[in-house]
Design a protein around this motif. Structure first.
Motif, short mmCIF file in Angstrom:
data_model
loop_
_atom_site.label_atom_id
_atom_site.label_comp_id
_atom_site.label_asym_id
_atom_site.label_seq_id
_atom_site.Cartn_x
_atom_site.Cartn_y
_atom_site.Cartn_z
N LEU A 1 34.15 -12.64 -8.81
CA LEU A 1 33.93 -14.07 -8.06
C LEU A 1 35.28 -14.82 -7.79
CD1 LEU A 1 30.58 -15.42 -9.21
CD2 LEU A 1 31.23 -14.09 -7.29
N PHE A 2 36.33 -14.35 -8.54
CA PHE A 2 37.49 -15.41 -8.56
C PHE A 2 38.19 -15.31 -7.49
CE2 PHE A 2 41.52 -13.45 -9.60
CZ PHE A 2 41.14 -12.04 -9.89
N LEU A 3 38.06 -14.35 -6.59
CA LEU A 3 38.89 -14.05 -5.34
C LEU A 3 38.25 -14.85 -4.09
CD1 LEU A 3 40.53 -10.49 -5.56
CD2 LEU A 3 41.50 -12.69 -5.54
N ILE A 4 37.01 -15.28 -4.36
CA ILE A 4 36.20 -15.82 -3.19
C ILE A 4 37.18 -17.16 -2.54
CG2 ILE A 4 34.24 -17.13 -2.66
CD1 ILE A 4 32.64 -15.11 -4.09
N PRO A 5 37.66 -17.99 -3.49
CA PRO A 5 38.03 -19.17 -2.85
C PRO A 5 39.28 -18.82 -2.16
CG PRO A 5 37.57 -19.72 -5.07
CD PRO A 5 37.16 -18.13 -4.89
N TRP A 6 40.13 -17.84 -2.45
CA TRP A 6 41.32 -17.22 -1.81
C TRP A 6 41.07 -16.68 -0.60
CZ3 TRP A 6 44.81 -12.54 -2.29
CH2 TRP A 6 45.99 -12.70 -2.03
N ALA A 7 39.83 -15.94 -0.44
CA ALA A 7 39.44 -15.19 0.91
C ALA A 7 39.33 -16.33 1.88
CB ALA A 7 38.42 -14.53 0.59
#
Length: 326
Positions: free
Chosen positions: A143-149
């Motif tokens: 889940l940690f890449l969701i904000p960056w996407a």
């Protein structure tokens, strides 16, 4: 030769001279190719690079040169035409007389420092959790890449709704948890606006930094960990003598990139607060935009932009020297 083995000759088209139909089309390219063959290698190289160089000239060099020219002029609109008046260093010296600049510079420095430091610390923790595979590693890994996407605009609008004083989920959660007695206007109160913007920007930036640090950690040879384990090294010794020294170059590069991005941050601040209330979230970048497109002081705005560029160059040189020393 028998009749069946003879090659067949197609009859010529009426009115045709019998030459290939594409010869007329390929002739100009053939001449251009022979002309290129007669040129020197250096000339040929420049000819091939010419379209790219022209594109860079129009999109990079010209805007830089034009904004530098603007920073020494006062641009006015009169009679449907643009008039330039050369003012020398007045736009740069005007920043010293501007009563708003002191607070805006302070906001810029504090916002940049807190955003970079907190982002690095948070990203370092997430990367370490995923790398070591401790409890929660699977959750962060997925889940940690969701904000960056998310795009910056979508991210900003999402946080604007979450901070809403009428129906924002932040107020609802804090009230239900008993940490807040009544709803607050997070983006309108000067005491909380900067913190709210800072938290939203950190949430957006942390995944990229964590990804960079995680990639650096995963490039460490497994043999080093096994050797340290055989020598009886604990977790702290492994971290301080193996992990941290080997990822330090990536850490410094990430620090430079993050600092440059933070100094030129614009969209999230402008969408959330437009620099308000009472300049509590106004930084140099948003101030330059406000001067250019609200007050039409394009020369003054260009001068502010070059001050931001100068600060960025100085910090980059300092970081690069620190990186060379290590």
């Amino acid at each position: 030769m028998e009749e069946a083995e003879r090659p067949r000759v197609l009859p010529a088209m009426p009115g045709s001279s019998g030459k290939p139909l594409l010869r007329g089309l390929t002739r100009p390219f053939g001449r251009f190719s022979r002309w290129l063959d007669n040129r020197s290698e250096l000339t040929t190289a420049y000819l091939y690079l010419a379209p790219t160089l022209l594109l860079l000239l129009c999109t990079v060099v010209f805007p830089i040169g034009y904004s530098l020219f603007l920073s020494f002029t006062k641009m006015e609109f009169a009679g449907g035409a643009i008039h330039y008046s050369f003012v020398g260093l007045d736009n740069y010296l005007g920043m010293l007389k501007d009563p708003r600049v002191g607070k805006i510079v302070s906001n810029t420095v504090s916002f940049t420092f807190l955003k970079v430091v907190l982002t690095l610390l948070l990203a370092f923790g997430i990367a370490l959790i995923v790398y070591l595979g401790v409890w929660g590693a699977g959750f962060f890994k997925r889940l940690f890449l969701i904000p960056w996407a998310l795009s910056n605009v979508v991210n900003s609008l999402m946080w604007k709704w979450m901070y809403s004083g009428d129906n924002g989920i932040v107020n609802e959660l804090l009230t239900r948890a008993g940490w807040l007695e009544k709803y607050r206007m997070w983006l309108i109160e000067p005491q909380s606006a900067m913190g709210a913007v800072l938290f939203a920007d950190i949430w957006k930036s942390t995944p990229y930094v964590a990804l960079m640090l995680l990639a650096a950690m995963q490039s460490i040879p497994k043999d080093l960990h096994e050797s340290a384990k055989m020598d009886g090294a604990g977790a702290f010794v492994t971290f301080s003598h193996i992990i941290f020294p080997l990822i330090k170059p990536v850490l410094m590069i990430t620090l430079i990139i993050e600092t440059m991005w933070t100094l030129r941050v614009f969209d999230i601040i402008w969408i959330l607060t437009e620099g308000g209330p009472q300049d509590s979230t106004m930084i140099l970048n948003t101030y330059a935009y406000e001067q250019a497109f609200r007050h039409f002081e394009f020369g003054y705005a260009a001068a502010i932009s070059y001050i931001i560029t100068l600060i960025t160059v100085i910090l980059t040189v300092v970081y690069m020297k620190a990186l060379d020393e290590h």
